[in-house]
Design a protein around this motif. Structure first.
Motif, PDB file in Angstrom:
ATOM      1  N   LEU A 433       2.573   5.873  86.697  1.00  0.00           N
ATOM      2  CA  LEU A 433       1.958   5.830  85.376  1.00  0.00           C
ATOM      3  C   LEU A 433       2.777   6.543  84.307  1.00  0.00           C
ATOM      4  N   TYR A 434       3.318   7.704  84.649  1.00  0.00           N
ATOM      5  CA  TYR A 434       3.904   8.551  83.618  1.00  0.00           C
ATOM      6  C   TYR A 434       5.421   8.559  83.589  1.00  0.00           C
ATOM      7  N   LYS A 435       6.083   8.257  84.724  1.00  0.00           N
ATOM      8  CA  LYS A 435       7.541   8.277  84.731  1.00  0.00           C
ATOM      9  C   LYS A 435       8.137   6.878  84.635  1.00  0.00           C
ATOM     10  N   VAL A 436       7.438   5.893  85.176  1.00  0.00           N
ATOM     11  CA  VAL A 436       7.946   4.516  85.113  1.00  0.00           C
ATOM     12  C   VAL A 436       7.328   3.772  83.935  1.00  0.00           C
ATOM     13  N   ILE A 437       5.995   3.703  83.914  1.00  0.00           N
ATOM     14  CA  ILE A 437       5.315   2.999  82.822  1.00  0.00           C
ATOM     15  C   ILE A 437       5.360   3.828  81.539  1.00  0.00           C
ATOM     16  N   LYS A 438       5.429   5.168  81.691  1.00  0.00           N
ATOM     17  CA  LYS A 438       5.365   6.087  80.551  1.00  0.00           C
ATOM     18  C   LYS A 438       4.085   5.850  79.746  1.00  0.00           C
ATOM     19  N   LEU A 439       2.992   5.856  80.474  1.00  0.00           N
ATOM     20  CA  LEU A 439       1.689   5.537  79.903  1.00  0.00           C
ATOM     21  C   LEU A 439       1.263   6.580  78.877  1.00  0.00           C
ATOM     22  N   LYS A 440       0.897   6.116  77.706  1.00  0.00           N
ATOM     23  CA  LYS A 440       0.361   6.992  76.664  1.00  0.00           C
ATOM     24  C   LYS A 440      -1.106   6.682  76.393  1.00  0.00           C
ATOM     25  N   ASP A 441      -1.440   5.420  76.517  1.00  0.00           N
ATOM     26  CA  ASP A 441      -2.810   4.985  76.264  1.00  0.00           C
ATOM     27  C   ASP A 441      -3.188   3.991  77.346  1.00  0.00           C
ATOM     28  N   VAL A 442      -4.301   4.255  78.007  1.00  0.00           N
ATOM     29  CA  VAL A 442      -4.716   3.390  79.112  1.00  0.00           C
ATOM     30  C   VAL A 442      -4.925   1.948  78.667  1.00  0.00           C
ATOM     31  N   GLU A 443      -5.202   1.765  77.392  1.00  0.00           N
ATOM     32  CA  GLU A 443      -5.450   0.413  76.895  1.00  0.00           C
ATOM     33  C   GLU A 443      -4.217  -0.474  76.979  1.00  0.00           C
ATOM     34  N   GLN A 444      -3.021   0.125  77.063  1.00  0.00           N
ATOM     35  CA  GLN A 444      -1.829  -0.703  77.134  1.00  0.00           C
ATOM     36  C   GLN A 444      -1.744  -1.478  78.448  1.00  0.00           C
ATOM     37  N   LEU A 445      -2.523  -1.070  79.463  1.00  0.00           N
ATOM     38  CA  LEU A 445      -2.536  -1.805  80.721  1.00  0.00           C
ATOM     39  C   LEU A 445      -3.348  -3.085  80.632  1.00  0.00           C
ATOM     40  N   GLY A 446      -4.228  -3.174  79.651  1.00  0.00           N
ATOM     41  CA  GLY A 446      -5.052  -4.363  79.514  1.00  0.00           C
ATOM     42  C   GLY A 446      -6.259  -4.337  80.429  1.00  0.00           C
ATOM     43  N   ASP A 447      -6.930  -5.468  80.545  1.00  0.00           N
ATOM     44  CA  ASP A 447      -8.199  -5.544  81.269  1.00  0.00           C
ATOM     45  C   ASP A 447      -8.033  -5.762  82.770  1.00  0.00           C
ATOM     46  N   THR A 448      -6.946  -6.391  83.189  1.00  0.00           N
ATOM     47  CA  THR A 448      -6.793  -6.746  84.607  1.00  0.00           C
ATOM     48  C   THR A 448      -5.418  -6.313  85.112  1.00  0.00           C
ATOM     49  N   VAL A 449      -5.429  -5.411  86.077  1.00  0.00           N
ATOM     50  CA  VAL A 449      -4.191  -4.903  86.657  1.00  0.00           C
ATOM     51  C   VAL A 449      -4.109  -5.350  88.109  1.00  0.00           C
ATOM     52  N   VAL A 450      -3.001  -5.917  88.482  1.00  0.00           N
ATOM     53  CA  VAL A 450      -2.758  -6.282  89.882  1.00  0.00           C
ATOM     54  C   VAL A 450      -1.703  -5.347  90.447  1.00  0.00           C
ATOM     55  N   VAL A 451      -2.017  -4.713  91.569  1.00  0.00           N
ATOM     56  CA  VAL A 451      -1.041  -3.843  92.227  1.00  0.00           C
ATOM     57  C   VAL A 451      -0.495  -4.557  93.456  1.00  0.00           C
ATOM     58  N   GLN A 452       0.800  -4.423  93.657  1.00  0.00           N
ATOM     59  CA  GLN A 452       1.479  -5.134  94.740  1.00  0.00           C
ATOM     60  C   GLN A 452       2.388  -4.173  95.497  1.00  0.00           C
ATOM     61  N   GLY A 453       2.886  -4.636  96.619  1.00  0.00           N
ATOM     62  CA  GLY A 453       3.822  -3.849  97.413  1.00  0.00           C
ATOM     63  C   GLY A 453       3.145  -3.192  98.597  1.00  0.00           C
ATOM     64  N   GLY A 454       3.922  -2.971  99.640  1.00  0.00           N
ATOM     65  CA  GLY A 454       3.378  -2.406 100.873  1.00  0.00           C
ATOM     66  C   GLY A 454       2.780  -1.032 100.705  1.00  0.00           C
ATOM     67  N   THR A 455       3.245  -0.251  99.714  1.00  0.00           N
ATOM     68  CA  THR A 455       2.704   1.095  99.514  1.00  0.00           C
ATOM     69  C   THR A 455       1.213   1.055  99.216  1.00  0.00           C
ATOM     70  N   PHE A 456       0.745  -0.004  98.553  1.00  0.00           N
ATOM     71  CA  PHE A 456      -0.670  -0.101  98.214  1.00  0.00           C
ATOM     72  C   PHE A 456      -1.531  -0.538  99.402  1.00  0.00           C
ATOM     73  N   LEU A 457      -0.904  -0.852 100.534  1.00  0.00           N
ATOM     74  CA  LEU A 457      -1.694  -1.056 101.749  1.00  0.00           C
ATOM     75  C   LEU A 457      -2.174   0.283 102.297  1.00  0.00           C
ATOM     76  N   ASN A 458      -1.591   1.364 101.803  1.00  0.00           N
ATOM     77  CA  ASN A 458      -2.040   2.710 102.128  1.00  0.00           C
ATOM     78  C   ASN A 458      -3.323   2.979 101.331  1.00  0.00           C
ATOM     79  N   ASP A 459      -4.442   3.069 102.012  1.00  0.00           N
ATOM     80  CA  ASP A 459      -5.724   3.227 101.326  1.00  0.00           C
ATOM     81  C   ASP A 459      -5.796   4.498 100.499  1.00  0.00           C
ATOM     82  N   ALA A 460      -5.054   5.538 100.907  1.00  0.00           N
ATOM     83  CA  ALA A 460      -5.061   6.785 100.140  1.00  0.00           C
ATOM     84  C   ALA A 460      -4.433   6.569  98.775  1.00  0.00           C
ATOM     85  N   VAL A 461      -3.324   5.826  98.712  1.00  0.00           N
ATOM     86  CA  VAL A 461      -2.676   5.529  97.436  1.00  0.00           C
ATOM     87  C   VAL A 461      -3.544   4.594  96.612  1.00  0.00           C
TER      88      VAL A 461
END
Length: 480
Positions: A433-461
Motif C-alpha cells: 500500500l505505502y511503498k509500491v502503490i504509495k497510497l495517500k487516499d483509499v479512494e484511489q483504489l476504487g470500488d473493486t480491488v482484485v488481489v492476485q498472486g500466490g502470496t494471497f493464498l496465505n490466509d494471514a496475508v
C-alpha cells in the motif's frame, strides 16, 4: 565521526575508508574534503547479507571465506537485494555449481554493491583502508575488493583492530571530566518492557476510517470445470505463467472453464513448462486439440522460444484480463508474487497506470518464505500461527535483512511466533500500500480491488488486506 577520527589519528595517509558492519555499509572519502556515503533502507552488501547467503550454502561467514579461498570461476550474483541474490544462487546450486565458486561470487557481489551502489561513480583512488567486522575477519572479502579496484588504487590495508575502530574513535572523541562509578552506571539502568511501538492490535494498526473493506471470493468467478481433459472438449487454450519462483499453467475451453491446472515451485521454468506441455498433449483425446498457447511472466522469452509457443503476453495485461474476467468493472489489481509486487490502476476499462517494486523485494512471497523458515515453520504453519495472534508485532516495512533484526528483537522481548508471523503479514500489506502503490487516499483504489498472486493464498496475508484496501476486495480461486 568516530571511525573518521580513529582513521585520521591511526592511519593518517588513508584516502578512502570502506567499512562494513552487520547491517550498514559506508564509504568515506577523506580527500580533498571528507565525504561519507552510507546505505539507506537496503542492507545488501553488509555482514547480515553475507550471513544470509552463507546459510544457503549451509555454512557460516567463516566457512564462506574458507570456500572462497579455493574458487576457480565467478558467477554474476545480484548485489542489490538479498532475495534477488538468493534467486541467482538457487539455480546455480541446482545445476551443480561448486560451492567454492558461489562463495567467491557472493563476496564479489558485496564489493560490487559498495563500488556501484555507494561510490556511484566517485573514483576510489589512493590508499584504501578496510574497517568493520566482515572485512577484518574475512580475508577473501578483502580479496574481492582488491580484484575489483586493483587498477585504480595505490595500496590496501586492514588495521589489526579494524573491527574496533569505531569504538577507538569514540574513546578519542570522549571529553569532559565527569566520572561515574560502576554502581552509579548500574543504578541508571531501568528494566525494559516491550516498547509501545512493538505491538499492534489485530485490526487497529492498519484500520482505515470509514466503512471497512471486505474480502470475498467472487461468485462470478469462473469455477473449475467438473470435466477433465479427456472428456472431449474441442478447442483448448493453454496459458503458462513462468514466474520467478513458481510456474503456473491452466488449460481452458471456449467458455473459459478450467479443465486442467498445474502449480509448481521451480527455478527452471523451461523444464517445468516442457513437462506441462507433454502432460497436456498426452492427455488430449482424439476429438480435442490445443488451439493456441500463450506464456507470460518472468520467463516469458525463454519459455516461448524453447517451446515455440504461439504468443507471449506482457504480464500486466495478463493480470488485467484475468481480473476483468473474474470481477467485471475491476478498478484496481494488486499482485504479490515471489519477488515482485505490481499495482494496476484501471479506469474506463483500460490500464491507466502501473506501479511495481523496484530494486527491493521486501514484502514479497520469498520474503515470507525466508522468515517462515527462520521460525522453523513451513508457510502453511506460518499462516495458521499468524491467524491465532491477538497482539501482532509492529515490524514496519523494511528490507529483509533489517526486518530480521526487528524479528530477533521481538523474540528477545517475548513475542510469540504467532505474533511475529502476524506482524510480518501486516508488513506485506503495508509494503504494497505505502511503498509500491504509495497510497495517500483509499479512494484511489476504487470500488473493486482484485488481489492476485500466490502470496494471497496465505490466509494471514489475505485477512490483513481486509483491514484497509477498498469497499470490496476479491481474490480469485486460483493463483494462476
Amino acid at each position: 565521526m568516530a571511525s573518521t577520527a580513529a582513521v585520521e589519528r591511526l592511519v593518517p595517509d588513508a584516502d578512502v575508508v570502506i567499512e562494513l558492519g552487520g547491517e550498514d555499509a559506508k564509504i568515506t572519502f577523506l580527500r580533498p574534503v571528507v565525504e561519507q556515503r552510507m546505505n539507506g533502507t537496503c542492507a545488501s552488501g553488509t555482514g547480515a547479507f553475507i550471513d544470509q547467503m552463507a546459510s544457503l550454502l549451509h555454512t557460516d561467514a567463516q566457512g564462506l571465506d574458507e570456500l572462497a579461498a579455493r574458487y576457480r570461476h565467478l558467477y554474476p550474483i545480484a548485489s542489490r537485494c538479498g532475495v534477488f541474490a538468493k534467486s541467482d544462487l538457487q539455480p546455480l546450486l541446482n545445476q551443480g555449481a561448486a560451492h567454492t565458486d558461489l562463495a567467491a561470487s557472493v563476496f564479489a557481489a558485496v564489493a560490487t554493491q559498495t563500488i556501484a551502489g555507494l561510490a556511484c561513480g566517485h573514483p576510489i583512488r589512493g590508499n584504501v583502508v578496510f574497517l568493520g567486522g566482515p572485512l577484518h575477519f574475512l580475508p577473501q572479502l578483502r580479496e574481492a575488493y582488491q580484484r575489483a579496484l586493483t587498477d585504480q588504487v595505490t595500496s590496501f590495508s586492514c588495521p589489526a583492530d579494524a573491527h574496533l575502530f569505531v569504538a577507538i574513535g569514540a574513546a578519542l572523541l570522549a571529553s569532559g571530566s565527569s566520572r561515574s562509578s560502576v554502581d552509579d552506571l548500574l543504578s541508571r539502568l531501568r528494566p525494559r518492557g516491550r516498547h509501545s511501538a512493538g505491538q499492534q492490535s489485530p485490526s487497529s494498526a492498519v484500520q482505515r476510517p470509514g466503512r471497512a473493506g471486505r474480502v470475498r471470493r467472487p461468485t462470478s468467478a469462473r469455477r473449475r470445470a467438473s470435466r477433465r481433459v479427456g472428456d472431449g472438449v474441442q478447442p483448448l487454450f493453454l496459458g503458462i505463467d513462468a514466474g520467478s519462483t513458481t510456474v503456473k499453467a491452466v488449460l481452458v475451453d471456449t467458455s473459459g472453464d478450467i479443465v486442467f491446472s498445474h502449480y509448481q515451485g521451480s527455478s527452471d521454468p523451461v523444464q517445468v513448462s516442457i513437462g506441462i506441455l507433454r502432460s497436456v498433449l498426452a492427455a488430449l483425446p482424439d476429438d480435442a486439440y490445443l488451439a493456441r498457447a500463450c506464456v507470460t511472466g518472468y520467463g516469458e522469452g525463454l519459455v516461448r522460444a524453447a517451446l515455440r509457443l504461439d504468443d507471449g503476453e506482457i504480464e500486466t495485461m495478463a493480470h488485467y484480463r484475468a481480473a476483468e474476467r473474474v470481477c467485471p468493472g475491476v478498478t484496481s489489481v494488486i499482485d504479490i508474487g515471489g519477488q515482485d509486487m505490481k499495482y494496476l490502476r484501471i479506469r474506463n476499462g483500460a490500464v491507466d497506470s502501473i506501479a511495481v517494486n523496484e530494486a527491493c523485494s521486501s514484502g514479497c512471497g520469498s520474503f515470507l518464505q525466508t522468515f517462515a523458515a527462520s521460525l522453523s515453520l513451513d508457510i502453511t504453519e506460518f499462516a495458521a500461527s499468524a491467524l491465532q495472534s491477538l497482539a501482532p508485532v509492529d515490524l514496519g516495512t523494511r528490507c529483509t535483512v533489517f526486518m530480521n533484526s526487528s524479528v530477533k528483537q521481538a523474540q528477545r522481548e517475548g513475542a510469540t511466533v504467532g505474533d511475529i508471523a502476524a506482524g510480518l503479514s501486516y508488513s506485506v500489506i503495508r509494503n504494497a500500500l505505502y511503498k509500491v502503490i504509495k497510497l495517500k487516499d483509499v479512494e484511489q483504489l476504487g470500488d473493486t480491488v482484485v488481489v492476485q498472486g500466490g502470496t494471497f493464498l496465505n490466509d494471514a496475508v489475505l485477512g490483513r488486506s481486509n483491514c484497509r484496501p477498498a469497499p470490496a476486495s476479491s481474490v480469485p480461486t486460483s493463483p494462476a
